[in-house]
Design a protein around this motif. Structure first.
Motif, PDB file in Angstrom:
ATOM      1  N   ARG A   1       0.942  -1.082   0.184  1.00 45.46           N
ATOM      2  CA  ARG A   1       0.292   0.155   0.368  1.00 45.46           C
ATOM      3  C   ARG A   1       1.078   1.539   0.019  1.00 45.46           C
ATOM      4  NH1 ARG A   1      -3.330  -0.569   5.373  1.00 45.46           N
ATOM      5  NH2 ARG A   1      -4.401   1.394   4.856  1.00 45.46           N
ATOM      6  N   PRO A   2       0.714   2.238  -0.053  1.00 43.92           N
ATOM      7  CA  PRO A   2       1.546   2.997  -0.190  1.00 43.92           C
ATOM      8  C   PRO A   2       1.518   3.549   0.879  1.00 43.92           C
ATOM      9  CG  PRO A   2      -0.524   4.057  -1.646  1.00 43.92           C
ATOM     10  CD  PRO A   2      -0.878   2.637  -0.724  1.00 43.92           C
ATOM     11  N   ALA A   3       2.477   4.432   1.828  1.00 50.18           N
ATOM     12  CA  ALA A   3       3.478   4.352   2.687  1.00 50.18           C
ATOM     13  C   ALA A   3       3.208   5.146   2.993  1.00 50.18           C
ATOM     14  CB  ALA A   3       5.277   4.702   2.532  1.00 50.18           C
ATOM     15  N   ASP A   4       2.550   6.237   3.002  1.00 49.55           N
ATOM     16  CA  ASP A   4       1.961   7.639   3.823  1.00 49.55           C
ATOM     17  C   ASP A   4       0.876   7.156   3.866  1.00 49.55           C
ATOM     18  OD1 ASP A   4       1.267   7.688   1.344  1.00 49.55           O
ATOM     19  OD2 ASP A   4       0.596  10.033   1.222  1.00 49.55           O
ATOM     20  N   GLU A   5      -0.098   6.447   3.312  1.00 49.44           N
ATOM     21  CA  GLU A   5      -1.479   5.982   4.258  1.00 49.44           C
ATOM     22  C   GLU A   5      -0.936   4.992   4.827  1.00 49.44           C
ATOM     23  OE1 GLU A   5      -3.817   4.250   1.303  1.00 49.44           O
ATOM     24  OE2 GLU A   5      -3.199   6.221  -0.071  1.00 49.44           O
ATOM     25  N   VAL A   6      -0.186   3.972   5.242  1.00 46.22           N
ATOM     26  CA  VAL A   6       0.317   3.356   5.719  1.00 46.22           C
ATOM     27  C   VAL A   6       0.688   3.929   7.290  1.00 46.22           C
ATOM     28  CG1 VAL A   6       1.786   1.016   6.780  1.00 46.22           C
ATOM     29  CG2 VAL A   6      -0.023   1.526   4.563  1.00 46.22           C
TER      30      VAL A   6
ATOM     31  N   GLU B   1       0.588   5.860  12.705  1.00 41.60           N
ATOM     32  CA  GLU B   1       2.218   6.507  13.469  1.00 41.60           C
ATOM     33  C   GLU B   1       2.289   7.686  13.754  1.00 41.60           C
ATOM     34  OE1 GLU B   1       3.872   4.511  16.492  1.00 41.60           O
ATOM     35  OE2 GLU B   1       1.885   3.883  15.822  1.00 41.60           O
ATOM     36  N   PHE B   2       2.284   8.613  12.389  1.00 38.67           N
ATOM     37  CA  PHE B   2       2.545   9.926  12.440  1.00 38.67           C
ATOM     38  C   PHE B   2       1.334  10.737  13.305  1.00 38.67           C
ATOM     39  CE2 PHE B   2       5.135   9.358   7.863  1.00 38.67           C
ATOM     40  CZ  PHE B   2       5.728   8.801   8.450  1.00 38.67           C
TER      41      PHE B   2
ATOM     42  N   LEU C   1      -0.400  10.109  15.970  1.00 35.30           N
ATOM     43  CA  LEU C   1      -0.149   9.699  17.216  1.00 35.30           C
ATOM     44  C   LEU C   1       0.840  10.301  17.840  1.00 35.30           C
ATOM     45  CD1 LEU C   1      -1.377   8.122  19.763  1.00 35.30           C
ATOM     46  CD2 LEU C   1      -0.785   6.372  18.618  1.00 35.30           C
ATOM     47  N   ARG C   2       1.916   9.838  17.005  1.00 36.46           N
ATOM     48  CA  ARG C   2       3.566  10.047  18.249  1.00 36.46           C
ATOM     49  C   ARG C   2       4.270  10.958  17.282  1.00 36.46           C
ATOM     50  NH1 ARG C   2       5.120   5.662  20.388  1.00 36.46           N
ATOM     51  NH2 ARG C   2       4.289   2.886  20.399  1.00 36.46           N
ATOM     52  N   LEU C   3       4.108  11.371  16.148  1.00 38.97           N
ATOM     53  CA  LEU C   3       5.252  12.317  15.760  1.00 38.97           C
ATOM     54  C   LEU C   3       4.450  13.948  16.150  1.00 38.97           C
ATOM     55  CD1 LEU C   3       7.417  13.708  13.964  1.00 38.97           C
ATOM     56  CD2 LEU C   3       5.995  13.491  12.588  1.00 38.97           C
ATOM     57  N   GLN C   4       3.207  14.099  15.735  1.00 38.56           N
ATOM     58  CA  GLN C   4       2.282  15.375  15.855  1.00 38.56           C
ATOM     59  C   GLN C   4       2.474  15.828  17.730  1.00 38.56           C
ATOM     60  OE1 GLN C   4      -1.133  15.776  13.975  1.00 38.56           O
ATOM     61  NE2 GLN C   4      -0.112  14.924  11.753  1.00 38.56           N
ATOM     62  N   GLN C   5       1.634  14.662  18.203  1.00 34.21           N
ATOM     63  CA  GLN C   5       1.530  14.738  19.923  1.00 34.21           C
ATOM     64  C   GLN C   5       2.384  14.976  20.273  1.00 34.21           C
ATOM     65  OE1 GLN C   5      -1.092  11.795  21.094  1.00 34.21           O
ATOM     66  NE2 GLN C   5      -2.836  12.053  19.959  1.00 34.21           N
ATOM     67  N   THR C   6       4.136  14.453  20.483  1.00 30.86           N
ATOM     68  CA  THR C   6       5.123  14.479  20.866  1.00 30.86           C
ATOM     69  C   THR C   6       5.902  15.468  20.739  1.00 30.86           C
ATOM     70  OG1 THR C   6       5.564  11.648  20.575  1.00 30.86           O
ATOM     71  CG2 THR C   6       7.587  13.335  21.205  1.00 30.86           C
ATOM     72  N   MET C   7       6.154  15.735  19.076  1.00 32.38           N
ATOM     73  CA  MET C   7       6.449  17.167  18.693  1.00 32.38           C
ATOM     74  C   MET C   7       5.611  18.199  18.808  1.00 32.38           C
ATOM     75  SD  MET C   7       9.810  16.558  18.191  1.00 32.38           S
ATOM     76  CE  MET C   7      10.058  18.576  17.385  1.00 32.38           C
ATOM     77  N   ASN C   8       4.447  18.817  18.805  1.00 33.30           N
ATOM     78  CA  ASN C   8       3.998  19.514  19.677  1.00 33.30           C
ATOM     79  C   ASN C   8       3.847  19.422  20.910  1.00 33.30           C
ATOM     80  OD1 ASN C   8       1.618  20.047  17.453  1.00 33.30           O
ATOM     81  ND2 ASN C   8       1.193  19.010  17.149  1.00 33.30           N
ATOM     82  N   SER C   9       4.398  18.920  21.956  1.00 34.10           N
ATOM     83  CA  SER C   9       4.265  18.827  23.090  1.00 34.10           C
ATOM     84  C   SER C   9       5.052  19.645  23.636  1.00 34.10           C
ATOM     85  CB  SER C   9       3.469  17.527  23.770  1.00 34.10           C
ATOM     86  OG  SER C   9       4.295  17.564  25.240  1.00 34.10           O
ATOM     87  N   CYS C  10       6.712  19.366  22.354  1.00 31.77           N
ATOM     88  CA  CYS C  10       7.677  19.423  22.959  1.00 31.77           C
ATOM     89  C   CYS C  10       8.298  21.404  22.433  1.00 31.77           C
ATOM     90  CB  CYS C  10       9.096  19.142  22.393  1.00 31.77           C
ATOM     91  SG  CYS C  10      10.731  19.894  22.086  1.00 31.77           S
TER      92      CYS C  10
ATOM     93  N   HIS D   1       3.946  15.574   4.337  1.00 30.26           N
ATOM     94  CA  HIS D   1       4.479  16.166   4.465  1.00 30.26           C
ATOM     95  C   HIS D   1       6.136  15.217   4.955  1.00 30.26           C
ATOM     96  CE1 HIS D   1       3.375  20.511   3.475  1.00 30.26           C
ATOM     97  NE2 HIS D   1       2.809  19.668   4.049  1.00 30.26           N
ATOM     98  N   THR D   2       6.005  14.140   4.491  1.00 29.82           N
ATOM     99  CA  THR D   2       6.745  12.880   5.071  1.00 29.82           C
ATOM    100  C   THR D   2       7.946  12.438   4.278  1.00 29.82           C
ATOM    101  OG1 THR D   2       5.232  11.252   4.506  1.00 29.82           O
ATOM    102  CG2 THR D   2       5.086  12.171   6.488  1.00 29.82           C
TER     103      THR D   2
END
Length: 225
Positions: free
Chosen positions: A119-124, A128-129, A131-140, A174-175
């Motif tokens: 499947r398209p990588a960005d969809e898969v 995870e992006f 859940l983890r990336l946005q929340q973690t970096m937004n918090s930082c 933008h990944t």
């Protein structure tokens, strides 16, 4: 007999001359009120020359007291900038390793169809992006914004409401994975593009460090102005 007496009674030539010189010195001292001459070495020891006392002008202060507060504030802002760089880098490095592990695990779990077609990588990886990336970096980034805003209120309150990171890059679109298939044959490409997007010279970590530097510079310039 008379010859022997004459030898003892006649004064020595030297003693007579010395007596005459002493007599002249006493006469001169009496007439002019001068002190008897003293040895020049004794004069130098007993009567040392006295230096003329000069009034020195007051020394100007080497530091302008009015600049102490702005300088201390500038040091705090620069410390914030350095800490922000470290915090952003460590957070993004940890996230990058987390995503590498996630990709490896998901590829191992892929079925036969997923191994060949994928499947398209960005969809898969979108969930995870998010859940983890946005929340973690937004918090930082929000934590860094809060600490910088608190600093701004000390010296530059007009800037306190404008110190924000631009976070639009923290979305799956933008990944750098768009157009790639999520399958084992693309494993190296997926990891390379992921590293470029997150840790590359134009990736997320560089972008947010640059933003932190820009905010710190703007705040110190406002203080000097």
């Amino acid at each position: 007999m008379s010859a022997d007496l004459s030898k003892h009674e006649a004064p020595a030539p030297g003693s007579a001359l010395d007596g005459f010189i002493s007599f002249l010195k006493r006469v001169v001292s009496t007439l002019f009120g001068a002190k008897p001459p003293k040895d020049h070495i004794a004069d130098e020891i007993s009567d040392p020359p006295v230096a003329a006392s000069a009034t020195e002008p007051p020394m100007e202060p080497l530091l302008d007291i009015r600049r102490l507060s702005p300088l201390a504030f500038q040091r705090k802002v620069l410390d914030w900038r350095d800490e922000a760089h470290v915090d952003i880098t460590l957070t993004m490095t940890t996230l990058h390793q987390t995503f590498r592990n996630h990709i490896d695990r998901r590829l191992k779990e892929a079925g036969p169809l997923g191994r060949f077609f994928g499947r398209p990588a960005d969809e898969v990886l979108q969930h995870e992006f998010t859940l983890r990336l946005q929340q973690t970096m937004n918090s930082c980034l929000s934590r860094l914004e809060t600490s910088l805003t608190a600093l701004a209120k000390e010296q530059a309150p007009t800037q306190a409401g404008h110190l924000h990171f631009r976070k639009e890059l923290l979305i799956a679109e933008h990944t750098h994975l768009r157009g790639l298939k999520f399958k084992p044959s693309e494993h190296k490409t997926l990891l390379r593009e992921l590293e470029t997007w997150m840790l590359g010279s134009r990736g997320l970590v560089a972008e947010f460090r640059d933003q932190a530097t820009h905010m710190a510079e703007r705040l110190t310039q406002e203080t000097h102005a």
